[in-house]
Design a protein around this motif. Sequence first.
Motif, PDB file in Angstrom:
ATOM      1  N   ALA A 112       0.849  -1.196   0.000  1.00 52.87           N
ATOM      2  CA  ALA A 112       0.000   0.000   0.000  1.00 52.87           C
ATOM      3  C   ALA A 112       0.879   1.239   0.000  1.00 52.87           C
ATOM      4  CB  ALA A 112      -0.925   0.007   1.218  1.00 52.87           C
ATOM      5  N   VAL A 113       0.335   2.352  -0.513  1.00 51.42           N
ATOM      6  CA  VAL A 113       1.006   3.652  -0.443  1.00 51.42           C
ATOM      7  C   VAL A 113       0.276   4.471   0.604  1.00 51.42           C
ATOM      8  CG1 VAL A 113       1.619   5.755  -1.676  1.00 51.42           C
ATOM      9  CG2 VAL A 113       1.738   3.544  -2.855  1.00 51.42           C
ATOM     10  N   ASN A 114       0.962   4.761   1.710  1.00 49.65           N
ATOM     11  CA  ASN A 114       0.353   5.454   2.834  1.00 49.65           C
ATOM     12  C   ASN A 114       0.958   6.844   3.021  1.00 49.65           C
ATOM     13  OD1 ASN A 114       0.574   2.291   3.833  1.00 49.65           O
ATOM     14  ND2 ASN A 114      -1.405   3.226   4.318  1.00 49.65           N
ATOM     15  N   ASN A 115       0.184   7.737   3.651  1.00 48.38           N
ATOM     16  CA  ASN A 115       0.731   9.022   4.034  1.00 48.38           C
ATOM     17  C   ASN A 115       1.728   8.831   5.169  1.00 48.38           C
ATOM     18  OD1 ASN A 115      -0.903  10.475   2.185  1.00 48.38           O
ATOM     19  ND2 ASN A 115      -2.630  10.403   3.644  1.00 48.38           N
ATOM     20  N   TYR A 116       2.679   9.756   5.290  1.00 46.56           N
ATOM     21  CA  TYR A 116       3.714   9.592   6.295  1.00 46.56           C
ATOM     22  C   TYR A 116       3.176   9.652   7.713  1.00 46.56           C
ATOM     23  CZ  TYR A 116       7.564   9.417   3.007  1.00 46.56           C
ATOM     24  OH  TYR A 116       8.427   9.016   2.030  1.00 46.56           O
ATOM     25  N   GLY A 117       2.067  10.285   7.927  1.00 48.43           N
ATOM     26  CA  GLY A 117       1.495  10.315   9.266  1.00 48.43           C
ATOM     27  C   GLY A 117       0.843   9.017   9.682  1.00 48.43           C
ATOM     28  N   GLU A 118       0.725   8.059   8.762  1.00 45.31           N
ATOM     29  CA  GLU A 118       0.045   6.795   9.050  1.00 45.31           C
ATOM     30  C   GLU A 118       0.991   5.683   9.502  1.00 45.31           C
ATOM     31  OE1 GLU A 118      -3.438   7.608   5.703  1.00 45.31           O
ATOM     32  OE2 GLU A 118      -2.075   5.898   5.477  1.00 45.31           O
ATOM     33  N   PHE A 119       2.294   5.966   9.561  1.00 44.98           N
ATOM     34  CA  PHE A 119       3.243   4.975  10.073  1.00 44.98           C
ATOM     35  C   PHE A 119       4.410   5.700  10.724  1.00 44.98           C
ATOM     36  CE2 PHE A 119       4.267   5.701   5.613  1.00 44.98           C
ATOM     37  CZ  PHE A 119       5.624   5.996   5.659  1.00 44.98           C
ATOM     38  N   VAL A 120       5.154   4.960  11.547  1.00 43.33           N
ATOM     39  CA  VAL A 120       6.285   5.536  12.280  1.00 43.33           C
ATOM     40  C   VAL A 120       7.555   5.506  11.434  1.00 43.33           C
ATOM     41  CG1 VAL A 120       7.728   5.341  14.345  1.00 43.33           C
ATOM     42  CG2 VAL A 120       5.262   4.855  14.480  1.00 43.33           C
ATOM     43  N   SER A 121       7.864   4.365  10.843  1.00 44.16           N
ATOM     44  CA  SER A 121       9.064   4.236  10.018  1.00 44.16           C
ATOM     45  C   SER A 121       8.842   3.152   8.962  1.00 44.16           C
ATOM     46  CB  SER A 121      10.297   3.894  10.874  1.00 44.16           C
ATOM     47  OG  SER A 121      10.127   2.645  11.525  1.00 44.16           O
ATOM     48  N   ASN A 122       9.576   3.295   7.870  1.00 42.96           N
ATOM     49  CA  ASN A 122       9.437   2.333   6.783  1.00 42.96           C
ATOM     50  C   ASN A 122      10.695   2.394   5.913  1.00 42.96           C
ATOM     51  OD1 ASN A 122       7.901   0.444   5.097  1.00 42.96           O
ATOM     52  ND2 ASN A 122       7.899   2.107   3.602  1.00 42.96           N
ATOM     53  N   ARG A 123      11.244   1.236   5.582  1.00 46.12           N
ATOM     54  CA  ARG A 123      12.439   1.209   4.746  1.00 46.12           C
ATOM     55  C   ARG A 123      12.554  -0.145   4.037  1.00 46.12           C
ATOM     56  NH1 ARG A 123      17.704   0.666   8.686  1.00 46.12           N
ATOM     57  NH2 ARG A 123      18.717   0.655   6.641  1.00 46.12           N
TER      58      ARG A 123
END
Length: 235
Positions: A112-123
């Motif tokens: 999924a493509v989420n807004n940055y406010g919807e998760f803490v970190s992603n890499r």
Amino acid sequence: MRSLFSCLFLILFFNVFAQESAKPEIKPIVKIDSLYREDQFYFSVTYNMFTDLPDKFKQNKFSLGLSGGFLRDMPINKSRTIAIAAGLGLSYQNYYQNLTISKDPAGAPVYAVNNYGEFVSNRYRQYSVELPIEFRWRNSTFESYKFWRVYLGMKFSYAFSNTSLLDDGENKYRINNNPDINKFQYGPYLSAGYNTWNIYVYYGLNPLFDSSTTLLTGEKLNLKTLNAGLIFYIL
């Protein structure tokens, strides 16, 4: 008589000294290798990007790429300014973006493509073995290691390890060796510059993910890699 011998001795001494002083300097013979090769170790530092982006896809932070290896030079003209080179190396690629990879109840990856406010970190990160093959032009000579160069090549990579890490604030997902990642990746690259410092650009021709990979919205995931930075050559 004593004065006569003294004069003769002084004349002979200065004559011998003058002859020794007039001897030409003997320089060591330097062997010139006119059949030189530009065999080189290389090391690159790049900023990693993507092309063919899905809707609302964005990157943040600095996505770093590192690679290094050895290239064997094979000149194909008499002046040795044109050559073909092949090598072997390793690379590390790291990406920060808002394409999240979680898991469904059965453990299958969910994209999924989420807004940055919807998760803490992603890499996402991957390690690869790479095989570069390049056509080389340079204005080098056997007397100087400093020269202009333009190298155009094709790089084939095998991603032997990949990991995606997601913290959505409630759960943490770690997916190792995602089967949807294309292990074999390839694309053209260009390096050009002077002496040690050279610009470097690589474009991936095949998608990072398998062609059957889709987002939750049903959109096909067709991300391709684009890396730009610097490459250093060391003899």
